[in-house]
Design a protein around this motif. Structure first.
Motif, PDB file in Angstrom:
ATOM      1  N   LEU A   8      81.581  -4.545  34.615  1.00 20.54           N
ATOM      2  CA  LEU A   8      80.683  -4.708  33.478  1.00 20.54           C
ATOM      3  C   LEU A   8      80.519  -3.447  32.498  1.00 20.54           C
ATOM      4  O   LEU A   8      79.780  -3.392  31.515  1.00 20.54           O
ATOM      5  N   LEU A 100      85.229 -23.531  38.822  1.00 25.14           N
ATOM      6  CA  LEU A 100      84.302 -23.747  37.655  1.00 25.14           C
ATOM      7  C   LEU A 100      83.520 -22.780  37.285  1.00 25.14           C
ATOM      8  O   LEU A 100      82.852 -22.600  36.103  1.00 25.14           O
ATOM      9  N   ARG A 102      84.233 -19.481  36.876  1.00 23.36           N
ATOM     10  CA  ARG A 102      84.943 -18.482  36.121  1.00 23.36           C
ATOM     11  C   ARG A 102      84.093 -18.147  34.934  1.00 23.36           C
ATOM     12  O   ARG A 102      83.929 -19.140  34.137  1.00 23.36           O
ATOM     13  N   GLY A 103      83.798 -16.876  34.633  1.00 26.26           N
ATOM     14  CA  GLY A 103      83.300 -16.504  33.511  1.00 26.26           C
ATOM     15  C   GLY A 103      81.745 -16.758  33.339  1.00 26.26           C
ATOM     16  O   GLY A 103      80.969 -16.501  32.348  1.00 26.26           O
ATOM     17  N   THR A 104      80.967 -17.054  34.782  1.00 26.52           N
ATOM     18  CA  THR A 104      79.599 -17.379  34.582  1.00 26.52           C
ATOM     19  C   THR A 104      78.962 -16.078  35.368  1.00 26.52           C
ATOM     20  O   THR A 104      79.635 -15.607  36.334  1.00 26.52           O
ATOM     21  N   PRO A 105      77.612 -15.958  35.088  1.00 27.48           N
ATOM     22  CA  PRO A 105      76.816 -15.088  35.941  1.00 27.48           C
ATOM     23  C   PRO A 105      76.746 -15.597  37.394  1.00 27.48           C
ATOM     24  O   PRO A 105      76.942 -14.909  38.295  1.00 27.48           O
ATOM     25  N   ARG A 107      79.032 -16.747  39.209  1.00 22.35           N
ATOM     26  CA  ARG A 107      80.221 -16.335  39.888  1.00 22.35           C
ATOM     27  C   ARG A 107      79.842 -14.757  40.264  1.00 22.35           C
ATOM     28  O   ARG A 107      79.963 -14.477  41.536  1.00 22.35           O
ATOM     29  N   LEU A 108      79.261 -14.124  39.555  1.00 26.47           N
ATOM     30  CA  LEU A 108      79.030 -12.524  39.828  1.00 26.47           C
ATOM     31  C   LEU A 108      77.885 -12.315  40.917  1.00 26.47           C
ATOM     32  O   LEU A 108      78.107 -11.514  41.587  1.00 26.47           O
ATOM     33  N   PHE A 380      69.274 -19.432  31.025  1.00 24.42           N
ATOM     34  CA  PHE A 380      70.725 -19.321  30.661  1.00 24.42           C
ATOM     35  C   PHE A 380      71.280 -17.788  30.122  1.00 24.42           C
ATOM     36  O   PHE A 380      72.244 -17.570  29.955  1.00 24.42           O
ATOM     37  N   HIS A 381      70.307 -17.090  29.677  1.00 18.50           N
ATOM     38  CA  HIS A 381      70.526 -15.791  29.009  1.00 18.50           C
ATOM     39  C   HIS A 381      70.483 -14.577  29.745  1.00 18.50           C
ATOM     40  O   HIS A 381      70.807 -13.551  29.316  1.00 18.50           O
ATOM     41  N   SER A 383      72.619 -12.889  31.701  1.00 22.07           N
ATOM     42  CA  SER A 383      73.809 -12.791  32.073  1.00 22.07           C
ATOM     43  C   SER A 383      74.443 -11.559  31.141  1.00 22.07           C
ATOM     44  O   SER A 383      73.717 -11.152  30.553  1.00 22.07           O
ATOM     45  N   PHE A 384      75.588 -11.160  31.604  1.00 20.26           N
ATOM     46  CA  PHE A 384      76.074 -10.029  30.858  1.00 20.26           C
ATOM     47  C   PHE A 384      75.922 -10.181  29.276  1.00 20.26           C
ATOM     48  O   PHE A 384      75.317  -9.289  28.518  1.00 20.26           O
ATOM     49  N   GLU A 385      76.452 -11.436  28.726  1.00 22.32           N
ATOM     50  CA  GLU A 385      76.528 -11.402  27.337  1.00 22.32           C
ATOM     51  C   GLU A 385      75.163 -11.567  26.808  1.00 22.32           C
ATOM     52  O   GLU A 385      74.875 -11.105  25.653  1.00 22.32           O
ATOM     53  N   GLY A 386      74.596 -12.398  27.519  1.00 23.35           N
ATOM     54  CA  GLY A 386      73.152 -12.755  26.964  1.00 23.35           C
ATOM     55  C   GLY A 386      72.355 -11.567  27.070  1.00 23.35           C
ATOM     56  O   GLY A 386      71.522 -11.383  26.230  1.00 23.35           O
TER      57      GLY A 386
ATOM     58  N   THR C 395      80.445 -19.801  27.201  1.00 26.97           N
ATOM     59  CA  THR C 395      81.367 -19.808  28.607  1.00 26.97           C
ATOM     60  C   THR C 395      80.244 -19.264  29.861  1.00 26.97           C
ATOM     61  O   THR C 395      80.502 -19.907  30.688  1.00 26.97           O
ATOM     62  N   GLU C 396      79.406 -18.355  29.468  1.00 29.66           N
ATOM     63  CA  GLU C 396      78.539 -18.135  30.710  1.00 29.66           C
ATOM     64  C   GLU C 396      77.633 -19.311  31.353  1.00 29.66           C
ATOM     65  O   GLU C 396      77.520 -19.417  32.426  1.00 29.66           O
ATOM     66  N   THR C 397      77.562 -20.205  30.377  1.00 27.22           N
ATOM     67  CA  THR C 397      76.490 -21.360  30.945  1.00 27.22           C
ATOM     68  C   THR C 397      77.438 -22.749  31.087  1.00 27.22           C
ATOM     69  O   THR C 397      77.138 -23.437  32.055  1.00 27.22           O
ATOM     70  N   TYR C 401      85.887 -25.044  31.999  1.00 28.14           N
ATOM     71  CA  TYR C 401      86.232 -26.542  32.195  1.00 28.14           C
ATOM     72  C   TYR C 401      85.458 -27.396  31.369  1.00 28.14           C
ATOM     73  O   TYR C 401      85.860 -28.633  31.445  1.00 28.14           O
ATOM     74  N   THR C 437      86.778  -5.761  31.955  1.00 30.78           N
ATOM     75  CA  THR C 437      85.503  -5.321  32.657  1.00 30.78           C
ATOM     76  C   THR C 437      85.013  -5.989  33.789  1.00 30.78           C
ATOM     77  O   THR C 437      83.860  -5.993  34.118  1.00 30.78           O
TER      78      THR C 437
END
Lengths: 463, 463, 463
Positions: A8, A100, A102-105, A107-108, A380-381, A383-386, C395-397, C401, C437
């Protein structure tokens, strides 16, 4: 998969180096968790978690909704009348669909928990499902994996739970009486006795009178019963209230009109308009009480709960089918703010799901009204991008000091440290960006990193 | 604190090098300031500023609102009946809270002014408050710190002020007669004679008739009085009008209905609906006059003014308590646009506080209608992140040429160069990003940097 | 101008290197084009394009609207009664204004086409206009520049066109009978027989009955006629339907009310409310049929078509004057979703012009409802920044897929490869950002790049 020490942080070497150093200074800071949904029972009874599926899958609506969105039945996740009962089968379904996330918080958070709590560094998949299940299942009964041990290991200082107005807070009492030094405090969440359209509202209001020892047959009695319950919560350590409303609409009716409206909703003679007006009026009443008793008021609004009638009927609430709505705070909050918004004892923390309000309304409101602070990116927010969008969008207008710091808002115990770690890394990245572009000095960034990691929350929630 | 020569340039070395070079070519370009709120009196009388608090704190609502949001009373900032009268005390309060501005454009503007105008490079704080106060106070009476000298030092070429329709423009006349070469031009802002809900509307409309020498008792007379005043403003150098409306709603009633509506509002028989309809109609009338007389029409909409009744009553307007609202231009502007939107002489510049309109409406509107240009990021969005969001969101649909260039929109004289410098740096960073990702060639970026630093504004405002 | 091999990759060296490698693995992947507006005639007759202006300027509303927005008359672009007839003159106008496209995707698409299709690497301008015109005009009659040859050169695997419900699909039949291996499939777009306010609605509905061989005098007949036409489209290779509605409002009336509403709109006794209700009801009916027959349902909503009455009257539809509106899906889709949203055979792909819905509604909806997928960034947002915003926001939410992959949605044949190339580069940049990242592993990014370049679209559209 392994947790990369630079995760991150920005790829640019100058920013990364600074982000590393800012993060390092707060990585091990105590965790302040002023808003969330852990079970008081966990902290009181300190029992082991049952199995890996119960810890990571079935109760986590971030996880179940994503699997359902790709065709996995709720039943396969251990939810519903005909549910799968074998936790290993549930875990296998989860593992087989782990791509599924991948790219979501999620996962992290999950990988953070698996590695830091269970020492697992393999990536979850159909192939590794059983081996990982076995290692987690084996570890769970150990003492160091009971709730209190996990809290201590991750330096959790205080956790606020969220509790109905009618709750007897016995688990909170039990924790306190046990002498355990971590503060587990309740939060007064009166939605079920404030929303005339809540299931069992009339009974709830009567019950409120009973537990408060004050008849709720009159408007004044009803308000006094709230006052009594708030005092009861404060006696158990509460410093805040929380209000989940579909909209942030507030109202400030003359007392006699408010009393007449209460009579109407109490006796069930309500339509949509009266229900919304009553909820709106009650936000102002709660703000008035907050100005009296100093409890910090949190407002979570803008979600259309239970969007799927089928999911609600068949599987119940909180199953991932809550969908946000467009919201505007500007006009909606005026009645409340013009009633008590300049009271130095009121503190109102606003949470939003409609990010369009960040620059349009929330930052301008918090950057002017002395009573308003901004809650961290919600749901939903978170998260890193959020978090990056939030910081970039609110900071220039509201600054750092009109923020209430971070909340993990979680129902999943092991995700508390995961979420705070993610937020601290995101904040370090944001601050590094400001410093390398010469909008902030490095000493200021270190000062702010510390504030954002805990002190802003301590101050906001009057801990 | 010192102004870093690379401030606001990207950290990535390739982008930074290019941003530097693009910025260098426009750093000293003359300043075109086509919209703002400097006092005509400053330019006419050219008097020294009174003291540091008057220059930097009390009249700057970006500064006061932030301090108030963190509990500082207006009085401590020199505002209100029981206000602090000692400018040094006001300055001390400001300095002691200067950390609140971390991450905000105010911080960058103030430090730019302190360093470039006063040679001060220490960071403002409680510890440095007195020393910095003394240096600023000492410098203020010097000739080179009077308004005109500051304008010349920063190569200001033209400044538009914003003036009520009833203003006699005597200060503007005085500037012009003085032979001073910097153009100080008025802007026709008729809100007080256009908004039936403005304080004293009926008297204002009568006064409009008097100053124009045309009776405003009839709809036709009222419109002609506007025409006369617009001509008077043009005679004093005005090239533009400005309209501050809560919403961008327009209307295009048949003449007899418009006349009847005017009769209603003129005689005070109005409700909310009639007032909104009249404002809507007047935007179309103003657009028609712009198509006739060539004055550029600016529309600033979407702010809920005076959100706090208490602040308005106790401290007055423009004290930082204006909060934006959700806005939509698409349907709202149709009546005006379908009336005169294809007239080659109409130029309509749109400003927005609801950034959700950038990609949804503003860029598509400006990228189609020949009469529409987009104003720069306004108010809360006139900041580094705000400018970057704007560029990234509008450029792909509207291009660079449908932009009206930069406006500083300031009430604070020394922030004019600060704001133009910030905008030029942000634009250099944006252009560098396009070039290093091969979306634009380097020669084009240099060409555009120059356009964005002045020529777009000159062309948009017909200077 | 030359196409830089690193265009659209991040400037940061670590990210760039990875983006290059991700892109390299999909640069030559076959093109799947599941939604767009190429002419079926092109594919059936395989005739040469007439001239450079017809290929690049006149029919491309991205190009014409931008030129019109800066004062170029439609006539100069070959549109309108008094239009310029000489394609070279049209081309010269276009070339002289080519700087207007700086920073826009049109610039990137056009340069991609000029270089990859025609081998032209000079920048277009007034100075190069004639030379480039000559080279394009010279090349056009060659066999390798006919539609089918272009499709083969760029490895196009399948193209869906968009076709009215009354279309006889003769061109599609002709393509299929020719034995050409590229799949050209129709899409069922019934707006003209579904929207009571469409021109000629009553006649269209009668004609629907005729071509379907089922009387549309009754509600049941009308629905059956749709079923028959959908089957006819499927027989010609269609796998999807498409619905262009101003709003995403849906309804689910009891059958008798729906029948009564149909009777009302069929006989022209409609007001705005009834028309909107009928469109809303028809979305649910179409969803029900999709659940029956397996056709994938696409919903494109949120555009105010023909914003300029003058442009519509004088030059017709699709001339760049469609402006988006604020939209909310959350409440609007509930009737449809609660009727069939959990049906495992329904697939609903949502497209949006109001980006505020990305994080607020679309990602939460797609991340929960099993029937919903998200269409790619649409129209104005099919651009580098638009794609990056979309990926970062959904993507994060919703994960990767729940996306329907890429659509080029173009009317311009040579822009098909240009748009897919842009999207693949943007996706490579986004994935590189996640990997550097440490939010994603490199092997996962390669896997996802391939999915995003084709497989997601193949799966979403049931190809």
């Amino acid at each position: 998969m392994t947790l990369h020490p630079d995760r991150l942080f920005p790829s640019d070497p100058a920013m990364r180096e600074l982000a590393r150093s800012l993060y390092a200074s707060v990585a091990d800071a105590p965790i302040v968790s002023p808003h969330g949904h852990t079970e008081p029972r966990w902290w009181a009874l300190d029992e082991s978690f049952a199995d890996p599926a119960t810890l990571f899958v079935t109760p986590d609506h971030y996880v179940t909704r994503m699997l359902v969105s790709q065709g996995v039945p709720f039943e396969a996740l251990g939810i519903g009348a005909a549910k799968e009962e074998d936790p290993r089968e549930i875990w296998r379904t989860f593992a087989a669909h782990f791509h599924l996330f991948r790219g979501t918080p999620s996962r992290l958070w999950i990988e953070h928990s698996l590695e830091t709590v269970f020492g697992i560094t393999e990536r979850l998949s159909a192939a590794t499902a059983d081996a990982i299940y076995d290692r987690v299942a084996e570890a769970l009964p150990r003492d160091e994996l009971r709730p209190r041990a996990i809290a201590e290991r991750f330096r959790i200082e205080v956790v606020a739970t969220t509790d109905g107005a009618l709750d007897d807070l016995s688990y909170h009492r039990q924790v306190r009486e046990s002498g355990w030094p971590v503060r587990i405090v309740p939060t007064y969440r009166p939605d079920a006795v404030v929303d005339p359209q809540a299931t069992g509202f009339a009974e709830n209001v009567e019950e409120l009178g009973r537990v408060a020892g004050i008849s709720t047959a009159s408007w004044q009695g009803y308000l006094d019963a709230h006052r009594a319950r708030r005092a009861f919560f404060r006696d158990h350590g509460a410093t805040a209230t929380d209000h989940g409303h579909a909209t942030p609409q507030t109202a400030d009716l003359p007392p006699d009109e408010a009393a007449a409206l209460y009579e109407k909703v109490r006796t069930g003679k309500l339509d949509n308009g009266a229900a919304e007006l009553f909820r709106a009026q009650m936000l102002t009443e709660m703000a008035r009480m907050s100005a009296e008793d100093g409890m910090v008021m949190q407002l979570h609004s803008g979600s259309h709960r239970n969007h799927s009638a089928h999911v609600l009927q068949t599987y119940g609430r909180d199953n991932g089918f809550d969908i946000p709505l467009p919201v505007s705070f500007t006009d909606a909050l005026r009645p409340l703010l013009n009633a008590v918004g300049h009271d130095p004892d009121l503190r109102l923390i606003l949470f939003a799901l409609d990010e369009a309000t960040y620059t349009r309304e929330l930052a301008p409101l918090a950057g002017a009204w002395p009573s308003i602070l901004l809650g961290p990116p919600w749901w939903f927010h978170d998260s890193f991008e959020g978090i990056m969008r939030y910081r970039r969008q609110v900071t220039e207008t509201a600054g750092f000091y009109n923020s209430a710091g971070f909340n993990d808002d979680t129902r999943a115990l092991t995700s508390i440290p995961a979420r705070h770690d993610l937020a601290r890394r995101a904040d370090a990245s944001f601050l590094a960006e400001l410093v390398t572009t010469h909008r902030l000095d490095e000493d200021e960034a270190h000062d702010l990193a510390w504030l954002m990691a805990g002190d802003l929350a301590r101050k906001a929630y009057r801990f």
